[in-house]
Design a protein around this motif. Sequence first.
Motif, PDB file in Angstrom:
ATOM      1  N   GLN A 185       8.002  22.670 -20.140  1.00 32.18           N
ATOM      2  CA  GLN A 185       7.793  23.965 -19.507  1.00 32.18           C
ATOM      3  C   GLN A 185       6.949  23.823 -18.245  1.00 32.18           C
ATOM      4  OE1 GLN A 185       6.041  26.265 -22.648  1.00 32.18           O
ATOM      5  NE2 GLN A 185       8.023  27.000 -23.382  1.00 32.18           N
ATOM      6  N   LEU A 186       6.007  22.892 -18.242  1.00 34.67           N
ATOM      7  CA  LEU A 186       5.113  22.746 -17.102  1.00 34.67           C
ATOM      8  C   LEU A 186       5.775  22.091 -15.907  1.00 34.67           C
ATOM      9  CD1 LEU A 186       1.798  21.734 -18.863  1.00 34.67           C
ATOM     10  CD2 LEU A 186       2.528  23.985 -18.104  1.00 34.67           C
ATOM     11  N   VAL A 187       6.924  21.468 -16.094  1.00 31.36           N
ATOM     12  CA  VAL A 187       7.621  20.853 -14.973  1.00 31.36           C
ATOM     13  C   VAL A 187       7.897  21.903 -13.901  1.00 31.36           C
ATOM     14  CG1 VAL A 187       9.777  19.740 -14.264  1.00 31.36           C
ATOM     15  CG2 VAL A 187       8.586  18.980 -16.308  1.00 31.36           C
ATOM     16  N   GLY A 188       8.089  23.151 -14.302  1.00 29.41           N
ATOM     17  CA  GLY A 188       8.348  24.223 -13.354  1.00 29.41           C
ATOM     18  C   GLY A 188       7.090  24.796 -12.736  1.00 29.41           C
ATOM     19  N   ALA A 189       5.925  24.243 -13.061  1.00 26.17           N
ATOM     20  CA  ALA A 189       4.670  24.738 -12.509  1.00 26.17           C
ATOM     21  C   ALA A 189       4.646  24.505 -11.002  1.00 26.17           C
ATOM     22  CB  ALA A 189       3.501  24.032 -13.199  1.00 26.17           C
ATOM     23  N   GLN A 190       3.513  24.730 -10.384  1.00 23.23           N
ATOM     24  CA  GLN A 190       3.363  24.590  -8.936  1.00 23.23           C
ATOM     25  C   GLN A 190       4.015  23.299  -8.432  1.00 23.23           C
ATOM     26  OE1 GLN A 190       1.409  26.945  -7.112  1.00 23.23           O
ATOM     27  NE2 GLN A 190       1.427  28.122  -8.993  1.00 23.23           N
ATOM     28  N   SER A 191       4.203  23.198  -7.124  1.00 26.77           N
ATOM     29  CA  SER A 191       4.807  22.019  -6.512  1.00 26.77           C
ATOM     30  C   SER A 191       3.918  20.798  -6.656  1.00 26.77           C
ATOM     31  CB  SER A 191       5.048  22.272  -5.025  1.00 26.77           C
ATOM     32  OG  SER A 191       5.931  23.335  -4.849  1.00 26.77           O
ATOM     33  N   ASN A 192       4.533  19.624  -6.609  1.00 25.06           N
ATOM     34  CA  ASN A 192       3.792  18.369  -6.619  1.00 25.06           C
ATOM     35  C   ASN A 192       2.905  18.311  -5.379  1.00 25.06           C
ATOM     36  OD1 ASN A 192       2.914  15.739  -6.948  1.00 25.06           O
ATOM     37  ND2 ASN A 192       4.844  14.819  -6.348  1.00 25.06           N
ATOM     38  N   ILE A 193       1.633  17.988  -5.552  1.00 24.89           N
ATOM     39  CA  ILE A 193       0.714  17.969  -4.413  1.00 24.89           C
ATOM     40  C   ILE A 193       0.440  16.557  -3.888  1.00 24.89           C
ATOM     41  CG2 ILE A 193      -0.365  20.158  -5.027  1.00 24.89           C
ATOM     42  CD1 ILE A 193      -2.705  18.595  -6.230  1.00 24.89           C
ATOM     43  N   ILE A 194       1.094  15.547  -4.449  1.00 26.81           N
ATOM     44  CA  ILE A 194       0.918  14.173  -3.972  1.00 26.81           C
ATOM     45  C   ILE A 194       2.058  13.802  -3.029  1.00 26.81           C
ATOM     46  CG2 ILE A 194       0.944  11.738  -4.645  1.00 26.81           C
ATOM     47  CD1 ILE A 194      -0.581  12.402  -7.070  1.00 26.81           C
ATOM     48  N   THR A 195       1.697  13.199  -1.903  1.00 26.29           N
ATOM     49  CA  THR A 195       2.689  12.686  -0.964  1.00 26.29           C
ATOM     50  C   THR A 195       2.962  11.223  -1.299  1.00 26.29           C
ATOM     51  OG1 THR A 195       1.891  14.158   0.765  1.00 26.29           O
ATOM     52  CG2 THR A 195       3.173  12.250   1.484  1.00 26.29           C
ATOM     53  N   ASN A 196       4.211  10.830  -1.380  1.00 29.37           N
ATOM     54  CA  ASN A 196       4.638   9.465  -1.661  1.00 29.37           C
ATOM     55  C   ASN A 196       4.169   8.978  -3.031  1.00 29.37           C
ATOM     56  OD1 ASN A 196       6.085   7.108  -1.035  1.00 29.37           O
ATOM     57  ND2 ASN A 196       4.312   6.127  -0.112  1.00 29.37           N
ATOM     58  N   GLY A 197       4.151   9.881  -4.007  1.00 33.78           N
ATOM     59  CA  GLY A 197       3.826   9.495  -5.375  1.00 33.78           C
ATOM     60  C   GLY A 197       4.930   8.697  -6.033  1.00 33.78           C
ATOM     61  N   ASP A 198       6.106   8.677  -5.395  1.00 35.12           N
ATOM     62  CA  ASP A 198       7.202   7.854  -5.905  1.00 35.12           C
ATOM     63  C   ASP A 198       7.222   6.478  -5.231  1.00 35.12           C
ATOM     64  OD1 ASP A 198       8.073   8.559  -3.371  1.00 35.12           O
ATOM     65  OD2 ASP A 198       9.932   9.487  -4.047  1.00 35.12           O
ATOM     66  N   PHE A 199       6.269   6.244  -4.344  1.00 33.44           N
ATOM     67  CA  PHE A 199       6.053   4.947  -3.698  1.00 33.44           C
ATOM     68  C   PHE A 199       7.296   4.421  -2.970  1.00 33.44           C
ATOM     69  CE2 PHE A 199       3.141   5.194  -7.359  1.00 33.44           C
ATOM     70  CZ  PHE A 199       1.950   5.289  -6.648  1.00 33.44           C
ATOM     71  N   THR A 200       8.045   5.312  -2.340  1.00 33.92           N
ATOM     72  CA  THR A 200       9.239   4.886  -1.607  1.00 33.92           C
ATOM     73  C   THR A 200       8.923   4.360  -0.212  1.00 33.92           C
ATOM     74  OG1 THR A 200       9.627   7.150  -0.845  1.00 33.92           O
ATOM     75  CG2 THR A 200      10.818   6.434  -2.817  1.00 33.92           C
ATOM     76  N   THR A 201       7.739   4.670   0.327  1.00 31.91           N
ATOM     77  CA  THR A 201       7.419   4.268   1.697  1.00 31.91           C
ATOM     78  C   THR A 201       6.200   3.360   1.727  1.00 31.91           C
ATOM     79  OG1 THR A 201       8.232   6.432   2.393  1.00 31.91           O
ATOM     80  CG2 THR A 201       7.065   5.143   4.034  1.00 31.91           C
ATOM     81  N   TRP A 202       6.390   2.142   2.253  1.00 32.89           N
ATOM     82  CA  TRP A 202       5.340   1.135   2.391  1.00 32.89           C
ATOM     83  C   TRP A 202       5.413   0.534   3.792  1.00 32.89           C
ATOM     84  CZ3 TRP A 202       2.222  -1.045  -1.726  1.00 32.89           C
ATOM     85  CH2 TRP A 202       2.433  -0.458  -2.977  1.00 32.89           C
ATOM     86  N   THR A 203       4.835   1.176   4.797  1.00 35.65           N
ATOM     87  CA  THR A 203       4.800   0.596   6.136  1.00 35.65           C
ATOM     88  C   THR A 203       3.926  -0.652   6.143  1.00 35.65           C
ATOM     89  OG1 THR A 203       5.100   2.794   7.084  1.00 35.65           O
ATOM     90  CG2 THR A 203       4.317   1.072   8.566  1.00 35.65           C
ATOM     91  N   ASP A 204       2.796  -0.579   5.437  1.00 33.76           N
ATOM     92  CA  ASP A 204       1.875  -1.708   5.262  1.00 33.76           C
ATOM     93  C   ASP A 204       2.125  -2.263   3.859  1.00 33.76           C
ATOM     94  OD1 ASP A 204      -0.301  -3.337   4.572  1.00 33.76           O
ATOM     95  OD2 ASP A 204      -1.759  -2.057   5.585  1.00 33.76           O
ATOM     96  N   PRO A 205       2.457  -3.550   3.716  1.00 39.74           N
ATOM     97  CA  PRO A 205       2.752  -4.084   2.391  1.00 39.74           C
ATOM     98  C   PRO A 205       1.566  -4.067   1.427  1.00 39.74           C
ATOM     99  CG  PRO A 205       2.663  -5.858   4.006  1.00 39.74           C
ATOM    100  CD  PRO A 205       2.560  -4.565   4.771  1.00 39.74           C
ATOM    101  N   ALA A 206       0.353  -3.795   1.938  1.00 38.97           N
ATOM    102  CA  ALA A 206      -0.830  -3.808   1.091  1.00 38.97           C
ATOM    103  C   ALA A 206      -1.185  -2.438   0.520  1.00 38.97           C
ATOM    104  CB  ALA A 206      -2.030  -4.342   1.884  1.00 38.97           C
ATOM    105  N   VAL A 207      -0.560  -1.364   1.021  1.00 35.51           N
ATOM    106  CA  VAL A 207      -0.894  -0.024   0.539  1.00 35.51           C
ATOM    107  C   VAL A 207       0.267   0.929   0.839  1.00 35.51           C
ATOM    108  CG1 VAL A 207      -2.115   0.628   2.665  1.00 35.51           C
ATOM    109  CG2 VAL A 207      -2.667   1.785   0.527  1.00 35.51           C
ATOM    110  N   PRO A 208       0.635   1.771  -0.138  1.00 37.34           N
ATOM    111  CA  PRO A 208       1.725   2.723   0.117  1.00 37.34           C
ATOM    112  C   PRO A 208       1.301   3.789   1.131  1.00 37.34           C
ATOM    113  CG  PRO A 208       0.776   3.066  -2.079  1.00 37.34           C
ATOM    114  CD  PRO A 208       0.108   1.866  -1.498  1.00 37.34           C
ATOM    115  N   ASN A 209       2.262   4.271   1.909  1.00 36.53           N
ATOM    116  CA  ASN A 209       1.984   5.338   2.869  1.00 36.53           C
ATOM    117  C   ASN A 209       1.419   6.551   2.140  1.00 36.53           C
ATOM    118  OD1 ASN A 209       3.415   3.510   4.442  1.00 36.53           O
ATOM    119  ND2 ASN A 209       4.558   5.088   5.517  1.00 36.53           N
ATOM    120  N   GLY A 210       0.468   7.227   2.780  1.00 33.69           N
ATOM    121  CA  GLY A 210      -0.129   8.423   2.204  1.00 33.69           C
ATOM    122  C   GLY A 210      -1.263   8.131   1.234  1.00 33.69           C
ATOM    123  N   TRP A 211      -1.595   6.867   1.049  1.00 27.26           N
ATOM    124  CA  TRP A 211      -2.655   6.448   0.129  1.00 27.26           C
ATOM    125  C   TRP A 211      -3.644   5.561   0.879  1.00 27.26           C
ATOM    126  CZ3 TRP A 211      -2.526   7.809  -5.149  1.00 27.26           C
ATOM    127  CH2 TRP A 211      -1.336   8.407  -5.593  1.00 27.26           C
TER     128      TRP A 211
END
Length: 173
Positions: free
Chosen positions: A25-51
């Motif tokens: 039921q909570l899946v429908g709660a507010q929007s996800n507030i983390i950017t790149n929590g799926d770790f799809t973007t890594w411009t720097d190989p040492a840290v994911p973008n947005g972190w």
Amino acid sequence: KKVSPIKDYDNMVNVQGGNYVDDNQLVGAQSNIITNGDFTTWTDPAVPNGWTLSNNDGTNLVEETVPNTCRFISDDGLEVTIRPTVDILTLAGVYTLWIDIKASVVGSLQFDTGGGTWVDLPTDVADGHAIAFTADGTAFGIKAKDGASCNVTIDNVVIKKLTLADMQLTFDE
């Protein structure tokens, strides 16, 4: 069916498996507030973008593994930690954290509820671990747990702010 709101936000605990809150039921709660929590973007190989990354010395680090996951490696020399580049929590806000543990070779991870209170994350490999918490600050983070070596891979970190309407328990009569 009777519906009852959760009233004691400070004592909300791990809701993995729906023990206290129906996380479906909570899946429908507010929007996800983390950017790149799926770790799809890594411009720097040492840290994911947005972190941001702290305590990375080449032996204690995070790295992209199997495209789009984040692996924590630590020899217990440092508590390697990642945090979103901006503070995302509101003090005393009630949130649910969802996280997938994709691999766990040794050790475990913890997350910061915003103000320096570190909570253990589940260690079993599974998708959709859910933990409800009250923010004690604004700076969420994830780190290799102090006191042991760590080699744990995560994916799909989601944080959603909950409202009273989201926190309804339904009881069968």
